[in-house]
Design a protein around this motif. Structure first.
Motif, mmCIF file in Angstrom:
data_model
loop_
_atom_site.group_PDB
_atom_site.id
_atom_site.type_symbol
_atom_site.label_atom_id
_atom_site.label_comp_id
_atom_site.label_asym_id
_atom_site.label_seq_id
_atom_site.Cartn_x
_atom_site.Cartn_y
_atom_site.Cartn_z
ATOM 1 N N LYS A 297 34.049 87.887 16.111
ATOM 2 C CA LYS A 297 33.019 88.706 16.752
ATOM 3 C C LYS A 297 32.389 87.962 17.926
ATOM 4 C CE LYS A 297 31.807 91.302 12.570
ATOM 5 N NZ LYS A 297 30.740 91.562 11.563
ATOM 6 N N ASN B 132 35.659 85.778 10.504
ATOM 7 C CA ASN B 132 35.210 87.065 11.038
ATOM 8 C C ASN B 132 34.066 86.876 12.031
ATOM 9 O OD1 ASN B 132 37.085 88.371 9.471
ATOM 10 N ND2 ASN B 132 35.648 88.953 7.862
ATOM 11 N N GLU C 57 34.978 93.691 12.271
ATOM 12 C CA GLU C 57 35.768 92.531 11.862
ATOM 13 C C GLU C 57 37.201 92.710 12.353
ATOM 14 O OE1 GLU C 57 35.344 92.430 7.642
ATOM 15 O OE2 GLU C 57 33.291 91.649 7.718
ATOM 16 N N GLU D 177 34.604 84.815 5.899
ATOM 17 C CA GLU D 177 33.343 85.164 6.552
ATOM 18 C C GLU D 177 33.180 84.433 7.885
ATOM 19 O OE1 GLU D 177 28.502 84.923 5.762
ATOM 20 O OE2 GLU D 177 29.907 84.497 4.131
#
Length: 628
Positions: free
Chosen positions: A245, A241, A253, A238
């Motif tokens: 971004k 990703n 992603e 998480e």
């Protein structure tokens, strides 16, 4: 009062293009007004990076003095918003230069991009703001007036004010602290940005990995974790990703990521990402990747946001961060370009990235398929530019073929492993699409013999594949060339014309077509078609020739060789007519029609009206005979 305090407020007028920009920002409808916060934080981070860099290069102890930070203060009731940093600050001249104009020539580019996008009616793309350096002015999406108070280490404090209506004012003020403070009252329809919960979510969405702490109403809200410094085993999907971004401004992603920590001749750490999709301009705009590259950090300080010297151009779609301690902090772009340290890092990164692709191809076939679909055309360019890694890149190539389903691929190794007995060459055919290529008469021999042919549907292939020349000591050959090694006369079931019957046909074909063709010869590749056109041994690939004509770099097509099938009924009938009366006009009419029919299949027939008129003449003659 001191003279400084009595100084009169000065009013300035924006340049003409700046007025256009402000008018658009104030009066246009944006789909992402929250972007203003991302841009203000980004500007504050840049100012902090500069002072951090200065402190380190002046040999000041890291952490000396006050904490470098960004502070946001909200008043929900009054709808006030204040963002402050203790970075480099601006002098009066810098205020005029930075806030009185927009990214120098960037304004006009931004306005042009807006004009091109306006018909869409879906709102202005938030990414355009950062792309053209107009980020500060996005604040006018949420307020009617902005005040900027700022000071450098050595300059007098200044206050800049504007309502975005074409003018701005500057006055000197008493300000003790170095840095910049931006304050404004939010519009009624933007009051959500005075809510701490809303602002915190925006910070986590866009600015969670800014290099300095962000305090919201005295609460630290961002991560500022250098993920590439941590062991790969500690990284959570998480947060990886989210970081991708943040640095790529991509809403999706990443497809995959590569974590590196290397010690040896050079020491560096890296966190690199593969995007899921390639922007259209990356594939079809020349030089689209020229100035791209991962971010370069030296001792935790960002030196270059887009460091093109870290990777060869064909790999610059890879996003990420590279950090080393083997470069000086005050490194210039010229030093970076000529640094042996950078050259070594580039060499190692290139090798590691290609190894990453190989690993995906071996162990994560669906990911590799998605990667290759997006970036295969770009990677292929490396075959003609990166000769050190050429052999590895060749192994990454994938092609459709006559034995694969549409969308399925074969490697050159797989092709060679399933070659038929006595096959000594690798065959390929280029074209605009699979269906068109499968109907090409030049495939007939190969299909009958069960010989696989690679189908080159990617426009890049025709420039790259011929340069491979051979693979596993087997030449790569276009089946549209005249020098294919067919085994003439091997098909005993063929009822071909005898030599004394085919020679007159060849002679009259040459007379009828004249200088339209290079030669007319007997074909050993055709099975079901009467004629086909092929390129001479030294001729250009037909697809390259077609592209050059489309780009108006080549006015005329090179002459082709017409091959005729001595076993086809039409050719046999022509041979019979030649024996009866070689001056019969239907013979030459039919020969020209066969030639232009071959041009039509290639997509190169220009005089379609003549073709149809001649076809009607032939039909008329045929129906007269039938009537008789």
């Amino acid at each position: 009062m001191s003279d400084k305090k009595q100084q009169k407020v000065q009013e300035f007028e924006y340049k003409a293009e700046m007025k256009q920009l402000l008018n658009l920002i104030v009066h246009s409808l944006y789909t992402h007004p929250e972007i203003f916060l991302r841009e203000l934080i980004s500007n504050a981070s840049d100012a902090l990076n500069k002072i951090h860099f200065d402190q380190l290069t002046e040999n000041k102890a890291e952490g000396e003095g006050e904490e470098l930070k960004i502070t946001i203060t909200l008043d929900e009731k009054e709808r006030t918003f204040i963002i402050e940093d203790n970075g480099t600050g601006m002098s009066e001249d810098e205020l005029i230069a930075n806030l009185g104009t927009v990214a120098k020539s960037g304004t006009l580019g931004f306005l042009q991009a807006l004009k091109e996008q306006q018909p869409d009616k879906s709102g202005i793309d938030a990414n355009l703001i950062g792309q053209f350096g107009v980020g500060f002015y996005s604040v006018f999406m949420v307020t009617d007036e902005v005040t900027v108070e700022t000071k450098t280490e050595d300059s007098q404090g200044c206050r800049w004010c504007s309502s975005g209506e074409g003018t701005y004012t500057i006055e000197t003020i008493d300000r003790e602290k170095r840095g910049t403070k931006i304050s404004f009252t939010l519009k009624e329809d933007a009051k959500e940005f005075a809510e701490a919960f809303r602002v915190e979510n925006i910070i986590r969405k866009y600015s969670n990995f800014v290099d300095f702490p962000i305090y919201l109403d005295n609460k630290k809200v961002n991560s500022i974790t250098a993920l590439w410094q941590r062991p790969k085993s500690d990284l959570k999907e998480e947060e990886v990703n989210e970081f991708y971004k943040f640095i790529s401004v991509d809403y999706q992603e990443p497809l995959d990521y590569l974590h590196l920590s290397l010690e040896g001749v050079v020491n560096f750490k890296a966190l690199l990402f593969l995007p899921k999709e390639a922007p259209m301009d990356m594939l079809y705009q020349q030089g689209a990747l020229e100035n791209h590259g991962p971010q370069l950090y030296v001792r935790k300080v960002m030196i270059q946001h887009e460091c093109k010297d870290l990777l060869p151009e064909y790999l610059r779609f890879v996003k990420g961060v590279v950090e080393t301690e083997d470069l000086p902090l005050n490194v210039s772009r010229e030093v970076v370009q000529n640094s042996p340290v950078m050259a070594k890092i580039r060499q190692i990164l290139t090798t590691k990235i290609i190894g990453w692709f190989e690993s995906l191809a071996q162990d994560h076939k669906e990911k590799f398929r998605q990667f290759y679909k997006a970036f295969g055309p770009v990677v292929k360019i490396g075959l003609n530019t990166d000769f050190t890694n050429r052999d590895k890149l060749i192994e990454l190539l994938r092609f459709e073929s006559t034995t694969t389903e549409e969308g399925e691929f074969v490697t050159l190794r797989e092709y060679v492993d399933r070659m038929v007995e006595d096959q000594k060459e690798i065959y390929y055919l280029s074209g605009d699409n699979r269906q068109q290529m499968l109907s090409n008469p030049n495939l007939e021999y190969f299909r009958k013999k069960g010989i696989e042919v690679l189908l080159l549907v990617d426009p890049v292939d025709v420039f790259v594949i011929p340069s491979i020349n051979e693979y596993d000591k087997k030449p790569l050959k276009s089946i549209e060339k005249a020098d294919i090694d067919f085994k003439a006369g091997e098909d005993e079931e063929k009822e071909a014309l005898s030599k004394n019957m085919i020679e007159p046909v060849l002679k009259i074909f040459k007379e009828a077509l004249g200088d339209k063709v290079e030669d007319v010869i007997e074909s050993h590749r055709l099975v079901n078609s009467p004629v086909t056109l092929v390129s001479g041994k030294d001729a250009m690939d037909p697809q390259i020739e077609k592209m050059l004509r489309m780009m108006k770099q080549s006015e005329a097509s090179g002459k082709k060789v017409l091959e005729i099938n001595p076993s086809h009924a039409v050719i046999k009938n022509l041979a019979g007519l030649c024996m009866l009366n070689e001056n019969d006009p239907i013979i030459r009419t039919t020969m020209n029609q066969l030639y232009e029919g071959a041009l039509l299949l290639e997509g190169n027939l220009e005089r379609t009206a003549e073709f149809v008129s001649r076809m009607n003449d032939i039909i008329e003659a045929a129906t007269k005979q039938a009537k008789a």
